[in-house]
Design a protein around this motif. Structure first.
Motif, PDB file in Angstrom:
ATOM      1  N   UNK A  29       0.835  -1.207   0.000  1.00  0.00           N
ATOM      2  CA  UNK A  29       0.000   0.000   0.000  1.00  0.00           C
ATOM      3  C   UNK A  29       0.866   1.251   0.000  1.00  0.00           C
ATOM      4  N   UNK A  30       1.885   1.272   0.845  1.00  0.00           N
ATOM      5  CA  UNK A  30       2.730   2.466   0.924  1.00  0.00           C
ATOM      6  C   UNK A  30       3.615   2.629  -0.310  1.00  0.00           C
ATOM      7  N   UNK A  31       3.912   1.533  -0.981  1.00  0.00           N
ATOM      8  CA  UNK A  31       4.675   1.647  -2.234  1.00  0.00           C
ATOM      9  C   UNK A  31       3.798   2.220  -3.349  1.00  0.00           C
ATOM     10  N   UNK A  32       2.561   1.802  -3.396  1.00  0.00           N
ATOM     11  CA  UNK A  32       1.539   2.291  -4.322  1.00  0.00           C
ATOM     12  C   UNK A  32       1.998   2.316  -5.791  1.00  0.00           C
ATOM     13  N   UNK A  33       2.797   1.328  -6.153  1.00  0.00           N
ATOM     14  CA  UNK A  33       3.217   1.240  -7.547  1.00  0.00           C
ATOM     15  C   UNK A  33       4.345   2.169  -7.937  1.00  0.00           C
ATOM     16  N   UNK A  34       4.864   2.949  -6.975  1.00  0.00           N
ATOM     17  CA  UNK A  34       5.915   3.912  -7.304  1.00  0.00           C
ATOM     18  C   UNK A  34       7.228   3.241  -7.684  1.00  0.00           C
ATOM     19  N   UNK A  35       7.440   2.015  -7.213  1.00  0.00           N
ATOM     20  CA  UNK A  35       8.670   1.313  -7.554  1.00  0.00           C
ATOM     21  C   UNK A  35       8.799   1.147  -9.075  1.00  0.00           C
ATOM     22  N   UNK A  36       7.650   1.089  -9.761  1.00  0.00           N
ATOM     23  CA  UNK A  36       7.651   0.992 -11.221  1.00  0.00           C
ATOM     24  C   UNK A  36       7.493   2.367 -11.870  1.00  0.00           C
ATOM     25  N   UNK A  37       6.482   3.103 -11.431  1.00  0.00           N
ATOM     26  CA  UNK A  37       6.189   4.398 -12.064  1.00  0.00           C
ATOM     27  C   UNK A  37       7.316   5.406 -11.860  1.00  0.00           C
ATOM     28  N   UNK A  38       7.784   5.537 -10.620  1.00  0.00           N
ATOM     29  CA  UNK A  38       8.822   6.528 -10.327  1.00  0.00           C
ATOM     30  C   UNK A  38      10.141   6.175 -11.002  1.00  0.00           C
ATOM     31  N   UNK A  39      10.437   4.888 -11.105  1.00  0.00           N
ATOM     32  CA  UNK A  39      11.654   4.460 -11.800  1.00  0.00           C
ATOM     33  C   UNK A  39      11.649   4.966 -13.233  1.00  0.00           C
ATOM     34  N   UNK A  40      10.513   4.809 -13.904  1.00  0.00           N
ATOM     35  CA  UNK A  40      10.397   5.270 -15.292  1.00  0.00           C
ATOM     36  C   UNK A  40      10.531   6.786 -15.393  1.00  0.00           C
ATOM     37  N   UNK A  41       9.851   7.502 -14.495  1.00  0.00           N
ATOM     38  CA  UNK A  41       9.883   8.968 -14.529  1.00  0.00           C
ATOM     39  C   UNK A  41      11.291   9.513 -14.298  1.00  0.00           C
ATOM     40  N   UNK A  42      11.998   8.914 -13.351  1.00  0.00           N
ATOM     41  CA  UNK A  42      13.361   9.377 -13.060  1.00  0.00           C
ATOM     42  C   UNK A  42      14.301   9.031 -14.211  1.00  0.00           C
ATOM     43  N   UNK A  43      14.134   7.855 -14.789  1.00  0.00           N
ATOM     44  CA  UNK A  43      14.972   7.462 -15.925  1.00  0.00           C
ATOM     45  C   UNK A  43      14.795   8.418 -17.102  1.00  0.00           C
ATOM     46  N   UNK A  44      13.569   8.893 -17.299  1.00  0.00           N
ATOM     47  CA  UNK A  44      13.285   9.810 -18.406  1.00  0.00           C
ATOM     48  C   UNK A  44      13.785  11.231 -18.134  1.00  0.00           C
ATOM     49  N   UNK A  45      14.045  11.540 -16.857  1.00  0.00           N
ATOM     50  CA  UNK A  45      14.475  12.906 -16.490  1.00  0.00           C
ATOM     51  C   UNK A  45      15.788  12.882 -15.716  1.00  0.00           C
ATOM     52  N   UNK A  46      16.627  11.919 -15.986  1.00  0.00           N
ATOM     53  CA  UNK A  46      17.811  11.692 -15.163  1.00  0.00           C
ATOM     54  C   UNK A  46      18.813  12.845 -15.206  1.00  0.00           C
ATOM     55  N   UNK A  47      18.739  13.678 -16.231  1.00  0.00           N
ATOM     56  CA  UNK A  47      19.650  14.823 -16.320  1.00  0.00           C
ATOM     57  C   UNK A  47      19.041  16.108 -15.762  1.00  0.00           C
ATOM     58  N   UNK A  48      17.783  16.036 -15.356  1.00  0.00           N
ATOM     59  CA  UNK A  48      17.055  17.207 -14.873  1.00  0.00           C
ATOM     60  C   UNK A  48      16.921  17.136 -13.346  1.00  0.00           C
ATOM     61  N   UNK A  49      17.840  17.779 -12.637  1.00  0.00           N
ATOM     62  CA  UNK A  49      17.858  17.709 -11.175  1.00  0.00           C
ATOM     63  C   UNK A  49      16.580  18.303 -10.576  1.00  0.00           C
TER      64      UNK A  49
END
Length: 203
Positions: free
Chosen positions: A30-50
């Motif tokens: 519940x506390x993860x709420x799918x972020x382990x997948x969604x956030x990984x993708x979002x950060x990978x797509x914006x890895x150069x944007x601090x």
């Protein structure tokens, strides 16, 4: 460690620990709420944007902490109203420390940035300490509560090390998220969450 725990704690206490961990695992989902997948993708797509990464990390931690408080409230209700939980209320409270550790452990951040060595290091440290502590501190069935402490402390220690690493290494700044941002991230992660929890309920 499982054969050792089963033999040392006995059937009743080993079964109690396994059931309690199963309950706690639902709070982790519940506390993860799918972020382990969604956030990984979002950060990978914006890895150069601090700045964008700071926003992602801030929003996700705010949501996770809110879900953590909600889950703790649910646990309190369970230990107050359900007899099987009330009998060993202290066990569930101690094991909830594992949920806290998982909430703050930013596995999705390291995965998105492809810095897997930090996950490897912290997980190895956590599992190593857990394994050694089991053989040192669990000698009889009454030591089942020691296992709960060890299990939670190892998770909290791993999350502390991981958070310290990413704060020092990436210099991210906290961004106060708006309601719109929170709603956006929740909506985007919902299908990941439903997928994961439905499998857990099924199994």
């Amino acid at each position: 460690t499982l054969p050792y725990l089963a033999r040392t704690l006995g059937v009743d206490k080993f079964g109690l620990i396994q059931f309690a961990q199963s309950v706690i695992q639902y709070f982790v989902i519940i506390t993860d709420y799918g972020f382990e997948l969604y956030a990984t993708r979002e950060i990978a797509q914006n890895r150069e944007n601090v700045k964008k990464i700071s926003e992602i990390v801030s929003v996700i931690y705010v949501i996770k902490i809110a879900l953590l408080l909600l889950c703790f409230l649910v646990l309190i209700v369970l230990v107050l109203l359900v007899d099987s939980f009330t009998s060993y209320w202290y066990l569930y409270i101690v094991l909830f420390g594992f949920v806290i550790g998982q909430v703050f452990f930013p596995v999705w951040l390291f995965q998105g940035l492809e810095e897997m060595k930090f996950i490897l290091f912290t997980n190895f440290l956590s599992k190593f300490l857990l394994t050694i502590s089991i053989f040192v501190f669990i000698k009889e069935s009454s030591d089942f509560i020691n296992y709960a402490y060890i299990y939670s402390i190892s998770s909290l220690l791993a999350s502390f090390v991981a958070v310290a690493v990413f704060i020092k290494r990436y210099r991210l700044k906290f961004v106060t998220p708006s309601f719109v941002m929170i709603k956006k991230y929740l909506k985007a992660s919902t299908h990941f969450f439903l997928s994961r929890i439905s499998v857990s309920i099924y199994t």
